[in-house]
Design an enzyme around this catalytic site. Structure first.
Site, PDB file in Angstrom:
ATOM      1  CD  GLU A  43       4.546   6.571  47.081  1.00 42.15           C
ATOM      2  OE1 GLU A  43       3.611   7.168  46.517  1.00 42.15           O
ATOM      3  OE2 GLU A  43       4.533   5.342  47.324  1.00 42.15           O
ATOM      4  N   GLY A  56      -1.587   5.381  27.999  1.00 42.93           N
ATOM      5  CA  GLY A  56      -1.914   6.370  26.982  1.00 42.93           C
ATOM      6  C   GLY A  56      -2.807   7.439  27.581  1.00 42.93           C
ATOM      7  NE  ARG A 199      -0.640  -3.752  31.840  1.00 44.88           N
ATOM      8  CZ  ARG A 199      -0.599  -2.672  32.612  1.00 44.88           C
ATOM      9  NH1 ARG A 199      -0.961  -2.727  33.871  1.00 44.88           N
ATOM     10  NH2 ARG A 199      -0.161  -1.532  32.117  1.00 44.88           N
TER      11      ARG A 199
HETATM   12  C1  LIG Z   1      -4.050  -2.460  32.897  1.00 48.78           C
HETATM   13  C2  LIG Z   1      -4.309  -0.986  33.089  1.00 48.78           C
HETATM   14  C3  LIG Z   1      -4.166  -0.117  32.023  1.00 48.78           C
HETATM   15  C4  LIG Z   1      -4.426   1.239  32.169  1.00 48.78           C
HETATM   16  N1  LIG Z   1      -4.268   2.068  31.110  1.00 48.78           N
HETATM   17  C5  LIG Z   1      -4.528   3.378  31.246  1.00 48.78           C
HETATM   18  C6  LIG Z   1      -4.348   4.262  30.144  1.00 48.78           C
HETATM   19  O1  LIG Z   1      -3.917   3.870  29.066  1.00 48.78           O
HETATM   20  N2  LIG Z   1      -4.662   5.572  30.323  1.00 48.78           N
HETATM   21  C7  LIG Z   1      -5.141   6.052  31.524  1.00 48.78           C
HETATM   22  O2  LIG Z   1      -5.430   7.248  31.620  1.00 48.78           O
HETATM   23  N3  LIG Z   1      -5.295   5.232  32.588  1.00 48.78           N
HETATM   24  C8  LIG Z   1      -5.003   3.917  32.476  1.00 48.78           C
HETATM   25  N4  LIG Z   1      -5.160   3.093  33.547  1.00 48.78           N
HETATM   26  C9  LIG Z   1      -5.610   3.648  34.826  1.00 48.78           C
HETATM   27  C10 LIG Z   1      -4.458   4.324  35.539  1.00 48.78           C
HETATM   28  O3  LIG Z   1      -3.396   3.409  35.662  1.00 48.78           O
HETATM   29  C11 LIG Z   1      -4.878   4.790  36.926  1.00 48.78           C
HETATM   30  O4  LIG Z   1      -6.112   5.467  36.854  1.00 48.78           O
HETATM   31  C12 LIG Z   1      -3.840   5.757  37.512  1.00 48.78           C
HETATM   32  O5  LIG Z   1      -2.560   5.189  37.493  1.00 48.78           O
HETATM   33  C13 LIG Z   1      -4.217   6.126  38.922  1.00 48.78           C
HETATM   34  O6  LIG Z   1      -3.230   6.975  39.450  1.00 48.78           O
HETATM   35  P1  LIG Z   1      -3.289   7.378  40.974  1.00 48.78           P
HETATM   36  O7  LIG Z   1      -2.180   8.353  41.170  1.00 48.78           O
HETATM   37  O8  LIG Z   1      -4.661   7.763  41.360  1.00 48.78           O
HETATM   38  O9  LIG Z   1      -2.992   6.029  41.777  1.00 48.78           O
HETATM   39  P2  LIG Z   1      -1.636   5.162  41.842  1.00 48.78           P
HETATM   40  O10 LIG Z   1      -0.879   5.239  40.589  1.00 48.78           O
HETATM   41  O11 LIG Z   1      -2.054   3.834  42.344  1.00 48.78           O
HETATM   42  O12 LIG Z   1      -0.750   5.877  42.957  1.00 48.78           O
HETATM   43  C14 LIG Z   1      -1.058   5.768  44.328  1.00 48.78           C
HETATM   44  C15 LIG Z   1       0.215   6.075  45.100  1.00 48.78           C
HETATM   45  O13 LIG Z   1      -0.120   6.202  46.491  1.00 48.78           O
HETATM   46  C16 LIG Z   1       0.814   5.485  47.270  1.00 48.78           C
HETATM   47  N5  LIG Z   1       0.112   5.078  48.506  1.00 48.78           N
HETATM   48  C17 LIG Z   1      -0.876   4.169  48.625  1.00 48.78           C
HETATM   49  N6  LIG Z   1      -1.297   4.089  49.890  1.00 48.78           N
HETATM   50  C18 LIG Z   1      -0.565   4.970  50.605  1.00 48.78           C
HETATM   51  C19 LIG Z   1      -0.540   5.353  51.975  1.00 48.78           C
HETATM   52  N7  LIG Z   1      -1.353   4.797  52.888  1.00 48.78           N
HETATM   53  N8  LIG Z   1       0.351   6.304  52.373  1.00 48.78           N
HETATM   54  C20 LIG Z   1       1.196   6.876  51.467  1.00 48.78           C
HETATM   55  N9  LIG Z   1       1.202   6.564  50.147  1.00 48.78           N
HETATM   56  C21 LIG Z   1       0.330   5.624  49.726  1.00 48.78           C
HETATM   57  C22 LIG Z   1       1.228   4.323  46.397  1.00 48.78           C
HETATM   58  O14 LIG Z   1       2.487   3.795  46.779  1.00 48.78           O
HETATM   59  C23 LIG Z   1       1.261   4.977  45.017  1.00 48.78           C
HETATM   60  O15 LIG Z   1       2.514   5.543  44.731  1.00 48.78           O
HETATM   61  C24 LIG Z   1      -4.874   1.733  33.421  1.00 48.78           C
HETATM   62  C25 LIG Z   1      -5.002   0.861  34.506  1.00 48.78           C
HETATM   63  C26 LIG Z   1      -4.718  -0.486  34.360  1.00 48.78           C
HETATM   64  C27 LIG Z   1      -4.871  -1.407  35.538  1.00 48.78           C
END
Ligand SMILES: Cc1cc2nc3c(=O)[nH]c(=O)nc-3n(C[C@H](O)[C@H](O)[C@H](O)COP(=O)(O)OP(=O)(O)OC[C@H]3O[C@@H](n4cnc5c(N)ncnc54)[C@H](O)[C@@H]3O)c2cc1C
Ligand SMILES: *[C@@H]1O[C@H](CO)[C@@H](O)[C@H](O)[C@H]1NC(C)=O
Ligand SMILES: *[C@@H]1O[C@H](CO)[C@@H](O)[C@H](O)[C@H]1NC(C)=O
Length: 442
Positions: A43, A56, A199
């Site tokens: 991370e 949600g 938000r």
């Molecule tokens: C306004 C809003 C509302 C939303 N509401 C919902 C909802 O109600 N329900 C739902 O299911 N989804 C919702 N989503 C979508 C949801 O937030 C995302 O799909 C989800 O959080 C994605 O998770 P992830 O783990 O793929 O990415 P992220 O949560 O972005 O995690 C990526 C991680 O990788 C790390 N990282 C990045 N680059 C590197 C690197 N080069 N090396 C090491 N680490 C790195 C970052 O620090 C981070 O911790 C919403 C999105 C938004 C914008």
């Protein structure tokens, strides 16, 4: 074929590197741990950190949580609002009366909301302490055919090697760039959708006084001209989460930051054409707000999610606009497939003589990832597409649908069903069968 039955006691012969500790990375890690594989999460941040807003999960996501690791589902239920009503209500917020567009039943305790940070904190409690390496910002991947393992390089100069890499590094994924390939390619990045969101959290007593029980307790989506707003309770019902989306003809002014400061006056202006109830919701927002750009991968999707022994999942693979509230849920679905396939690789590596079968461990991993790609690509791309469309429908921007409530209801209904009522068990069966077929074992 080895058994898929989870076994906590086996020692894994499979090194899995997960890049990124968001919802995609953490749920995958817990799914692997549940199957006797101890992954390492790299991370970039110095600690886990989530934007302090609500999230949600749709019913398909809860199902995938259970399949991955019952602890994930328990963690989620631990932090949700436990007793709201189990309905999702869509209304036209521009009419001067009670204008119901559509209403869908979510099942008992369905589509509950929580604060993101609370959920992540709960998940982290179930991780063995040395699972996560913080301050590891991935900058380079090398996966050549001749290499026994995939090599990773971080910005602090450190290196490591591993059997397989899962890029869970979010919307600005480095791993996606590697998977898509070198050279300039617009698919390396997500792009601005010309919509952004205000938000904010409103204390429940204040919200209740203005809106009453029904509108504070149940998820409400207010449709209207060029804007729409979503409300649902979080923090044990102590806060009302408000997300107000608006259309923006301009370019997003900052290429680095997706979040910029905003004022309530901007939000009030964008909801000018809504009725007094919706205006009251906007008016309850704090004066100093932030606005969040909506970026997605709709215009330039990743053609596939894998390259050799490297793959992407979650937002790294398919960043969708948030109108279906399903992005994180799809990351959990991805994780369920990956955990099962990597577990199959692990079992197979241990219980068979790979050389006799003329398949190497890297070969097995490549086939597992190919299976993942086949199972997930179409559904994930569809989420990105339907999320774009439903945003336009919510804002009356679809020429054929407009704000006609019958037509809106029809569009909302089939699209939500396709997300919520997805058969996760069937997906798991199909991915197991496809993998076995690829290995020629029936
Ligand atoms: C306004 C809003 C509302 C939303 N509401 C919902 C909802 O109600 N329900 C739902 O299911 N989804 C919702 N989503 C979508 C949801 O937030 C995302 O799909 C989800 O959080 C994605 O998770 P992830 O783990 O793929 O990415 P992220 O949560 O972005 O995690 C990526 C991680 O990788 C790390 N990282 C990045 N680059 C590197 C690197 N080069 N090396 C090491 N680490 C790195 C970052 O620090 C981070 O911790 C919403 C999105 C938004 C914008
Ligand atoms: C929700 O639970 C709280 C505390 O348990 C209770 O006070 C409240 O009345 C409940 N609300 C509903 C709608 O059931
Ligand atoms: C505004 O619209 C919402 C949704 O249709 C409705 O519930 C509310 O009663 C309306 N408010 C007024 C003052 O008409």
């Amino acid at each position: 074929m080895g058994t898929y039955i989870p076994d906590q006691n086996i020692t894994s012969g499979l090194d899995v590197a997960i890049i990124g500790g968001g919802i995609a990375g953490l749920t995958l890690a817990l799914g692997l741990l549940n199957r006797g594989i101890k992954p390492t999460i790299y991370e970039r941040g110095r600690s886990f950190r989530e934007i302090g807003a609500g999230i949600g999960f749709t019913p398909n996501a809860e199902w995938a949580m259970k399949v991955l690791n019952p602890k994930i589902h328990a963690a989620f239920k631990q932090v949700t609002v436990q007793n709201g009503t189990d309905w999702f209500v869509w209304m036209d917020g521009s009419q001067e009366d009670e204008a119901l567009v559509h209403k869908m039943y979510l099942g008992e305790r369905g589509f509950e909301g929580c604060a993101r940070a609370d959920f992540l904190d709960e998940l982290v409690k179930s991780l063995p302490p040395d699972t996560v390496k913080f301050s590891k910002n991935l900058v380079e991947i090398c996966d050549a055919d001749g290499l026994a393992e995939v090599e990773l390089k971080f910005s602090d100069g450190s290196k490591t090697s591993t059997n397989v890499v899962i890029g869970c590094d979010g919307i600005r994924s480095k791993v996606r760039q590697f998977v898509i390939g070198e050279g300039d390619n617009p698919a390396h990045h997500a792009h601005y959708t010309h919509k952004y969101a205000f938000r904010g959290l409103v204390p429940m007593d204040k919200a209740y006084a203005a809106l009453g029980q029904e509108k504070t307790e149940t998820r409400h989506m207010y449709l209207g001209p060029d804007a729409h707003a979503l409300t649902f309770p979080v923090a044990g019902g102590k806060l009302l989460n408000v997300v107000a989306f608006v259309t923006d003809p301009n370019q997003w002014p900052d290429s680095e930051k997706f979040t910029l400061p905003a004022t309530k006056a901007d939000a009030v202006k964008a909801f000018e054409r809504f009725n007094s109830t919706v205006k009251a919701i906007i008016d309850m927002l704090p004066d100093e707000l932030s606005k969040w750009a909506v970026f997605d991968t709709f215009d330039y999707p990743a053609p596939n999610f894998i390259r050799g022994r490297v793959c992407i999942s979650g937002d790294a693979a398919h960043a969708a606009a948030p109108y279906h509230g399903a992005g994180a849920g799809f990351a959990v679905e991805d994780a369920a497939v990956l955990a099962q396939l990597l577990s199959a690789v692990n079992e197979y590596t241990k219980s068979h003589d790979l050389e006799k079968r003329e398949i190497s461990k890297p070969g097995l991993i490549r086939k597992a990832l190919k299976t993942y790609n086949t199972i997930r690509l179409e559904r994930a791309h569809w989420l990105v597409e339907t999320s774009r469309h439903i945003g336009e429908i919510y804002q009356g921007q679809n020429a054929e649908v407009g704000l006609d409530s019958t037509k809106c209801a029809r569009e909302i209904d089939w699209r939500c069903r396709q997300i919520w009522h997805y058969d996760v068990d069937k997906m798991m069966r199909e991915s197991k069968e496809l993998f076995e077929k690829q290995l020629d074992i029936v």
